[in-house]
Design a protein around this motif. Sequence first.
Motif, PDB file in Angstrom:
ATOM      1  N   LEU A   1     -16.098  -2.359  -8.702  1.00 50.22           N
ATOM      2  CA  LEU A   1     -15.037  -1.772  -7.888  1.00 50.22           C
ATOM      3  C   LEU A   1     -13.820  -2.697  -7.792  1.00 50.22           C
ATOM      4  O   LEU A   1     -12.668  -2.235  -7.798  1.00 50.22           O
ATOM      5  CB  LEU A   1     -15.560  -1.445  -6.494  1.00 50.22           C
ATOM      6  N   GLY A   2     -14.050  -3.999  -7.717  1.00 50.00           N
ATOM      7  CA  GLY A   2     -12.937  -4.946  -7.688  1.00 50.00           C
ATOM      8  C   GLY A   2     -12.148  -4.936  -8.985  1.00 50.00           C
ATOM      9  O   GLY A   2     -10.920  -4.951  -8.976  1.00 50.00           O
ATOM     10  N   CYS A   3     -12.857  -4.898 -10.109  1.00 49.63           N
ATOM     11  CA  CYS A   3     -12.173  -4.838 -11.413  1.00 49.63           C
ATOM     12  C   CYS A   3     -11.419  -3.519 -11.576  1.00 49.63           C
ATOM     13  O   CYS A   3     -10.300  -3.492 -12.106  1.00 49.63           O
ATOM     14  CB  CYS A   3     -13.171  -5.011 -12.545  1.00 49.63           C
ATOM     15  N   LEU A   4     -12.016  -2.427 -11.112  1.00 51.72           N
ATOM     16  CA  LEU A   4     -11.344  -1.132 -11.177  1.00 51.72           C
ATOM     17  C   LEU A   4     -10.072  -1.138 -10.337  1.00 51.72           C
ATOM     18  O   LEU A   4      -9.026  -0.643 -10.766  1.00 51.72           O
ATOM     19  CB  LEU A   4     -12.299  -0.033 -10.704  1.00 51.72           C
ATOM     20  N   GLY A   5     -10.147  -1.721  -9.149  1.00 52.05           N
ATOM     21  CA  GLY A   5      -8.962  -1.817  -8.299  1.00 52.05           C
ATOM     22  C   GLY A   5      -7.874  -2.679  -8.919  1.00 52.05           C
ATOM     23  O   GLY A   5      -6.694  -2.332  -8.861  1.00 52.05           O
ATOM     24  N   MET A   6      -8.256  -3.799  -9.523  1.00 52.72           N
ATOM     25  CA  MET A   6      -7.272  -4.648 -10.210  1.00 52.72           C
ATOM     26  C   MET A   6      -6.628  -3.903 -11.373  1.00 52.72           C
ATOM     27  O   MET A   6      -5.411  -3.978 -11.586  1.00 52.72           O
ATOM     28  CB  MET A   6      -7.934  -5.923 -10.734  1.00 52.72           C
ATOM     29  N   PHE A   7      -7.447  -3.163 -12.130  1.00 56.10           N
ATOM     30  CA  PHE A   7      -6.927  -2.375 -13.245  1.00 56.10           C
ATOM     31  C   PHE A   7      -5.923  -1.328 -12.750  1.00 56.10           C
ATOM     32  O   PHE A   7      -4.844  -1.174 -13.320  1.00 56.10           O
ATOM     33  CB  PHE A   7      -8.084  -1.703 -13.990  1.00 56.10           C
ATOM     34  N   LEU A   8      -6.272  -0.623 -11.674  1.00 52.14           N
ATOM     35  CA  LEU A   8      -5.357   0.374 -11.119  1.00 52.14           C
ATOM     36  C   LEU A   8      -4.079  -0.263 -10.591  1.00 52.14           C
ATOM     37  O   LEU A   8      -2.989   0.304 -10.731  1.00 52.14           O
ATOM     38  CB  LEU A   8      -6.051   1.171 -10.021  1.00 52.14           C
ATOM     39  N   PHE A   9      -4.184  -1.437  -9.987  1.00 54.30           N
ATOM     40  CA  PHE A   9      -2.994  -2.136  -9.504  1.00 54.30           C
ATOM     41  C   PHE A   9      -2.071  -2.505 -10.656  1.00 54.30           C
ATOM     42  O   PHE A   9      -0.850  -2.321 -10.568  1.00 54.30           O
ATOM     43  CB  PHE A   9      -3.403  -3.390  -8.724  1.00 54.30           C
ATOM     44  N   ILE A  10      -2.628  -3.006 -11.745  1.00 54.83           N
ATOM     45  CA  ILE A  10      -1.820  -3.393 -12.907  1.00 54.83           C
ATOM     46  C   ILE A  10      -1.174  -2.167 -13.542  1.00 54.83           C
ATOM     47  O   ILE A  10       0.017  -2.192 -13.883  1.00 54.83           O
ATOM     48  CB  ILE A  10      -2.684  -4.173 -13.919  1.00 54.83           C
ATOM     49  N   ILE A  11      -1.929  -1.081 -13.686  1.00 49.59           N
ATOM     50  CA  ILE A  11      -1.373   0.153 -14.259  1.00 49.59           C
ATOM     51  C   ILE A  11      -0.241   0.679 -13.381  1.00 49.59           C
ATOM     52  O   ILE A  11       0.805   1.094 -13.887  1.00 49.59           O
ATOM     53  CB  ILE A  11      -2.482   1.219 -14.430  1.00 49.59           C
ATOM     54  N   ARG A  12      -0.436   0.641 -12.061  1.00 51.49           N
ATOM     55  CA  ARG A  12       0.611   1.115 -11.152  1.00 51.49           C
ATOM     56  C   ARG A  12       1.854   0.222 -11.239  1.00 51.49           C
ATOM     57  O   ARG A  12       2.986   0.715 -11.215  1.00 51.49           O
ATOM     58  CB  ARG A  12       0.079   1.139  -9.725  1.00 51.49           C
ATOM     59  N   ALA A  13       1.669  -1.081 -11.335  1.00 52.82           N
ATOM     60  CA  ALA A  13       2.811  -1.995 -11.437  1.00 52.82           C
ATOM     61  C   ALA A  13       3.579  -1.752 -12.732  1.00 52.82           C
ATOM     62  O   ALA A  13       4.819  -1.725 -12.722  1.00 52.82           O
ATOM     63  CB  ALA A  13       2.329  -3.440 -11.359  1.00 52.82           C
TER      64      ALA A  13
END
Length: 73
Positions: A51-63
């Motif tokens: 879940l932490g890696c998924l959240g980091m991935f989503l944060f990077i995609i959003r940025a």
Amino acid sequence: MKHKLLWSSGLLLITGIAFGYIETTYYQYLDENNALIESWFLPLSMLFVFLGCLGMFLFIIRAIWLVLKKLNQ
């Protein structure tokens, strides 16, 4: 707290790593039949790290999405 997703993802990653450390340090052992005994910390650590890696991935995609959107205006 401007980046709630980043902070929560980092907290999930740290918690998952801590659960993995606790599992390998204290709760994994072999019983008298040479069967590996594990606790719930191993699946929890995998879940939290995922879940932490998924959240980091989503944060990077959003940025990236916001940067590209700003460049196209």
